[in-house]
Design a protein around this motif. Structure first.
Motif, PDB file in Angstrom:
ATOM      1  N   PHE A   5       0.859  -1.184   0.000  1.00 41.97           N
ATOM      2  CA  PHE A   5       0.000   0.000   0.000  1.00 41.97           C
ATOM      3  C   PHE A   5       0.900   1.240   0.000  1.00 41.97           C
ATOM      4  CE2 PHE A   5      -2.885  -3.153   1.850  1.00 41.97           C
ATOM      5  CZ  PHE A   5      -4.026  -2.926   1.082  1.00 41.97           C
ATOM      6  N   THR A   9      -2.076   6.022  -0.025  1.00 42.98           N
ATOM      7  CA  THR A   9      -3.293   5.407   0.523  1.00 42.98           C
ATOM      8  C   THR A   9      -3.605   5.990   1.896  1.00 42.98           C
ATOM      9  OG1 THR A   9      -2.779   3.337  -0.630  1.00 42.98           O
ATOM     10  CG2 THR A   9      -4.423   3.237   1.131  1.00 42.98           C
ATOM     11  N   TYR A  32      -8.704   8.452  -5.208  1.00 46.03           N
ATOM     12  CA  TYR A  32      -9.275   7.266  -4.558  1.00 46.03           C
ATOM     13  C   TYR A  32      -9.114   6.035  -5.446  1.00 46.03           C
ATOM     14  CZ  TYR A  32     -12.796   3.863  -3.219  1.00 46.03           C
ATOM     15  OH  TYR A  32     -13.436   2.692  -2.906  1.00 46.03           O
ATOM     16  N   ASP A  35      -5.088   5.402  -5.657  1.00 50.23           N
ATOM     17  CA  ASP A  35      -4.291   5.204  -4.440  1.00 50.23           C
ATOM     18  C   ASP A  35      -4.945   4.293  -3.401  1.00 50.23           C
ATOM     19  OD1 ASP A  35      -2.481   6.969  -5.572  1.00 50.23           O
ATOM     20  OD2 ASP A  35      -3.351   8.716  -4.568  1.00 50.23           O
ATOM     21  N   VAL A  36      -6.247   4.072  -3.520  1.00 48.00           N
ATOM     22  CA  VAL A  36      -6.950   3.252  -2.530  1.00 48.00           C
ATOM     23  C   VAL A  36      -7.565   2.013  -3.178  1.00 48.00           C
ATOM     24  CG1 VAL A  36      -8.761   3.188  -0.783  1.00 48.00           C
ATOM     25  CG2 VAL A  36      -7.432   5.289  -1.121  1.00 48.00           C
ATOM     26  N   LYS A  37      -8.445   2.224  -4.108  1.00 44.95           N
ATOM     27  CA  LYS A  37      -9.175   1.101  -4.703  1.00 44.95           C
ATOM     28  C   LYS A  37      -8.248   0.124  -5.420  1.00 44.95           C
ATOM     29  CE  LYS A  37     -13.085   0.033  -7.732  1.00 44.95           C
ATOM     30  NZ  LYS A  37     -14.116   0.604  -8.646  1.00 44.95           N
ATOM     31  N   PRO A  39      -4.888  -0.521  -5.087  1.00 42.95           N
ATOM     32  CA  PRO A  39      -4.064  -1.372  -4.210  1.00 42.95           C
ATOM     33  C   PRO A  39      -4.881  -2.409  -3.452  1.00 42.95           C
ATOM     34  CG  PRO A  39      -3.459   0.938  -3.957  1.00 42.95           C
ATOM     35  CD  PRO A  39      -4.698   0.913  -4.780  1.00 42.95           C
ATOM     36  N   PHE A  40      -6.084  -2.047  -3.007  1.00 42.30           N
ATOM     37  CA  PHE A  40      -6.917  -3.010  -2.303  1.00 42.30           C
ATOM     38  C   PHE A  40      -7.330  -4.157  -3.234  1.00 42.30           C
ATOM     39  CE2 PHE A  40      -7.426  -0.176   1.320  1.00 42.30           C
ATOM     40  CZ  PHE A  40      -7.650  -1.067   2.360  1.00 42.30           C
ATOM     41  N   HIS A 196       3.784  -0.975   3.489  1.00 40.62           N
ATOM     42  CA  HIS A 196       4.186  -0.562   2.141  1.00 40.62           C
ATOM     43  C   HIS A 196       4.937  -1.655   1.389  1.00 40.62           C
ATOM     44  CE1 HIS A 196       2.950   3.286   3.632  1.00 40.62           C
ATOM     45  NE2 HIS A 196       3.952   3.358   4.491  1.00 40.62           N
TER      46      HIS A 196
END
Length: 300
Positions: A5, A9, A32, A35-37, A39-40, A196
């Protein structure tokens, strides 16, 4: 491929915490998504083979596993529209979240955690687990030992009943498990794990695989609970009917095979005596009212 991550994030979570509005989110939707969706979703896909090895019916579609950033604020005092953290749930497809058995991973600016357990309370499931502990304490203990909780620095959490009477036959090391209202198992600390690093999924996978015996123990108790749309009386009637049919079919098959296979049966009648003794002791220890056990003993 999951590469860890990124710092972005955590920064997005912090930013949405202090600018928690729909306008701000729309202005930063691209952040979002990137950087968020993304990697998840990579995290979920990396763990997918291991999760399928634990349970082939595990839900692995990212949009089903990943929590929504947008909160449901209809019944809460806090009307902030967005979360400042996210989680991933691995459970059977189509099952409700409340009370179900699942693996989870959660990431927030303050840290991360993961483990296995139930989402909230499931009284019927825990009652079944309690009966399992009373009926087969050694079997439950062996399941727990297979997980090597101490070696993997895992903790058992969940609220407990303070006034629940624990049967005399429950071993000391299982009394805490018996009294649980809900249960989850997670690492003592994840502070030393680098969020990370691409090696994060390896660590989470190792823990998930080590906890699989407990997952299946809880899963077995969960699946023994009648569905909400099924009448419990009829459910138990057909379970009892099937049990009797198995008995009748087994006895019939044994009688027929007895004409073909001949061996010395001296002393075999003791098996039934032992069976009824065990049933009597089990019923005596499970309930305060001993009258049913005594009636069964007299009838047998």
């Amino acid at each position: 491929m999951f590469i860890g991550f990124p710092e972005a994030t955590i920064q997005f979570f912090l930013d949405i915490r202090f600018h928690n509005s729909i306008d701000y989110f729309e202005e930063n939707r691209a952040r979002y998504e990137r950087d968020v969706k993304a990697p998840f979703e990579a995290f979920i896909q990396e763990l997918a083979p291991a999760m399928l090895s634990i349970d082939p019916q595990m839900e692995l579609r990212p949009y089903r596993c990943m929590a929504r950033l947008r909160r449901d604020v209809r019944f809460t005092k806090d009307k902030s529209p967005f979360r400042d953290h996210l989680w991933v749930l691995f459970r059977h497809a189509g099952e409700p979240r409340e009370g179900s058995v699942m693996y989870w991973f959660e990431l927030a600016p303050s840290g991360m955690n993961w483990g296995v357990g139930t989402w909230g309370e499931n009284r019927q499931m825990m009652d079944i687990l309690r009966r399992r502990i009373v009926a087969d304490p050694d079997g439950v203990r062996n399941v727990i030992k297979q997980c090597h909780l101490t070696e993997h620095h895992m903790l058992v959490g969940g609220s407990s009943f303070k006034r629940l009477e624990v049967p005399a036959g429950v071993p000391d090391d299982l009394k805490g498990w018996y009294a649980l209202r809900e249960v989850y198992i997670s690492p003592e600390s994840t502070a030393a794990v680098d969020v990370h690093s691409p090696q994060l999924t390896k660590r989470v996978q190792e823990d998930f695989l080590s906890l699989s015996p407990l997952y299946h123990l809880l899963r077995g108790a969960y699946e023994a609970v009648p569905p909400e749309d099924v009448d419990k009386g009829w459910f138990m009637f057909f379970v009892t009917l099937l049990n009797h049919l198995y008995w009748v079919c087994g006895a019939t098959a044994g009688a027929l095979l007895g004409y073909v296979i001949h061996f010395d049966t001296t002393g075999i009648e003791f098996v039934m005596i032992a069976l009824f003794v065990v049933m009597f002791l089990n019923q005596w220890e499970e309930t305060k009212d001993h009258r049913p056990a005594l009636v069964g003993l007299i009838c047998s």
